[in-house]
Design a protein around this motif. Structure first.
Motif, short mmCIF file in Angstrom:
data_model
loop_
_atom_site.label_atom_id
_atom_site.label_comp_id
_atom_site.label_asym_id
_atom_site.label_seq_id
_atom_site.Cartn_x
_atom_site.Cartn_y
_atom_site.Cartn_z
N HIS A 1 -11.30 2.09 -0.24
CA HIS A 1 -10.55 3.06 -1.04
C HIS A 1 -11.09 4.50 -1.02
CE1 HIS A 1 -13.17 2.21 -4.69
NE2 HIS A 1 -12.99 3.51 -4.81
N CYS B 1 -9.44 6.07 2.09
CA CYS B 1 -8.05 5.72 2.43
C CYS B 1 -7.07 6.81 1.99
CB CYS B 1 -7.68 4.39 1.79
SG CYS B 1 -5.99 3.88 2.20
N PHE C 1 -4.01 6.41 1.53
CA PHE C 1 -2.92 5.79 0.79
C PHE C 1 -3.39 5.17 -0.52
CE2 PHE C 1 -2.22 5.25 5.38
CZ PHE C 1 -1.14 6.11 5.53
N HIS D 1 -3.22 -2.52 8.49
CA HIS D 1 -4.19 -2.01 7.52
C HIS D 1 -4.55 -0.56 7.86
CE1 HIS D 1 -7.89 -1.58 5.21
NE2 HIS D 1 -7.50 -2.65 4.52
N CYS E 1 -6.28 0.17 -6.39
CA CYS E 1 -7.15 -0.08 -5.23
C CYS E 1 -8.61 0.07 -5.61
CB CYS E 1 -6.84 0.89 -4.09
SG CYS E 1 -5.16 0.79 -3.45
N CYS F 1 -4.57 -5.55 1.94
CA CYS F 1 -4.23 -4.19 1.51
C CYS F 1 -3.08 -4.28 0.52
CB CYS F 1 -3.83 -3.35 2.72
SG CYS F 1 -3.19 -1.73 2.28
N HIS F 2 -3.23 -3.57 -0.60
CA HIS F 2 -2.21 -3.61 -1.65
C HIS F 2 -0.87 -3.02 -1.18
CE1 HIS F 2 -4.88 -5.16 -4.66
NE2 HIS F 2 -5.72 -4.15 -4.54
N CYS G 1 -10.90 -2.42 -3.38
CA CYS G 1 -10.83 -2.36 -1.93
C CYS G 1 -12.00 -1.51 -1.43
CB CYS G 1 -9.50 -1.74 -1.50
SG CYS G 1 -9.44 -1.39 0.27
S1 SF4 Z 1 -5.81 -1.57 -0.66
FE1 SF4 Z 1 -4.81 -0.58 1.12
S2 SF4 Z 1 -3.90 1.30 0.25
FE2 SF4 Z 1 -5.42 0.57 -1.20
S3 SF4 Z 1 -7.29 1.70 -0.67
FE3 SF4 Z 1 -7.34 -0.30 0.37
S4 SF4 Z 1 -6.53 0.10 2.38
FE4 SF4 Z 1 -5.91 1.83 1.10
#
Ligand code: SF4
Length: 131
Positions: A92, A95, A97, A52, A102, A119-120, A89
């Protein structure tokens, strides 16, 4: 603690911000972010191959002489208000990524090896990023 564990077969639930202590005593580790379990794995796997983004950033923040000169992921931004966490998430806004979904879709736990990761990036149907 380990002597008691060996002698009596005890199970401990240890909650700590000290990753050195966690690494020393834990057999399985769960990483929480804003009240949500974002990664859970055997300790050896989690410390050797964190998946993650938040776990990766936490471990990159630990001073380690062997990491000198290597690229690290820094945790950006402020911790959101836990009373009103971001949708989708929770991680997000911080993040590197982040993808559009998300921001709206709560990631379910995905099984990756012996780890469970919310995590996606680890969705089995996710297409690899184009170069
Ligand atoms: S799901 Fe993963 S890639 Fe998306 S914001 Fe959350 S931690 Fe980041």
């Amino acid at each position: 603690m380990q002597e008691l564990q060996d002698e009596f077969g005890l199970t401990y639930l240890l909650i700590s911000h000290n990753l050195a202590v966690v690494r020393h005593v834990a057999t399985r580790v769960g990483v929480l972010y804003l009240g949500r379990l974002v990664e859970e794995a055997p300790a050896r796997e989690l410390f050797a191959d964190p998946k993650h983004p938040y776990t990766r950033m936490l471990l990159d923040a630990v001073p380690d002489i062997e990491m000198a000169g290597k690229e690290r992921l820094a945790i950006a931004g402020e911790i959101p208000n836990p009373v009103n966490p971001p949708p989708g998430c929770h991680f997000h806004p911080r993040c590197p990524f982040v993808m559009p979904h998300c921001r709206t879709v709560v990631p379910p736990p995905f099984e990756v090896g012996q780890a469970s990761v919310r995590c996606h990036l680890f969705a089995p149907d996710r297409q690899p990023a184009a170069d």
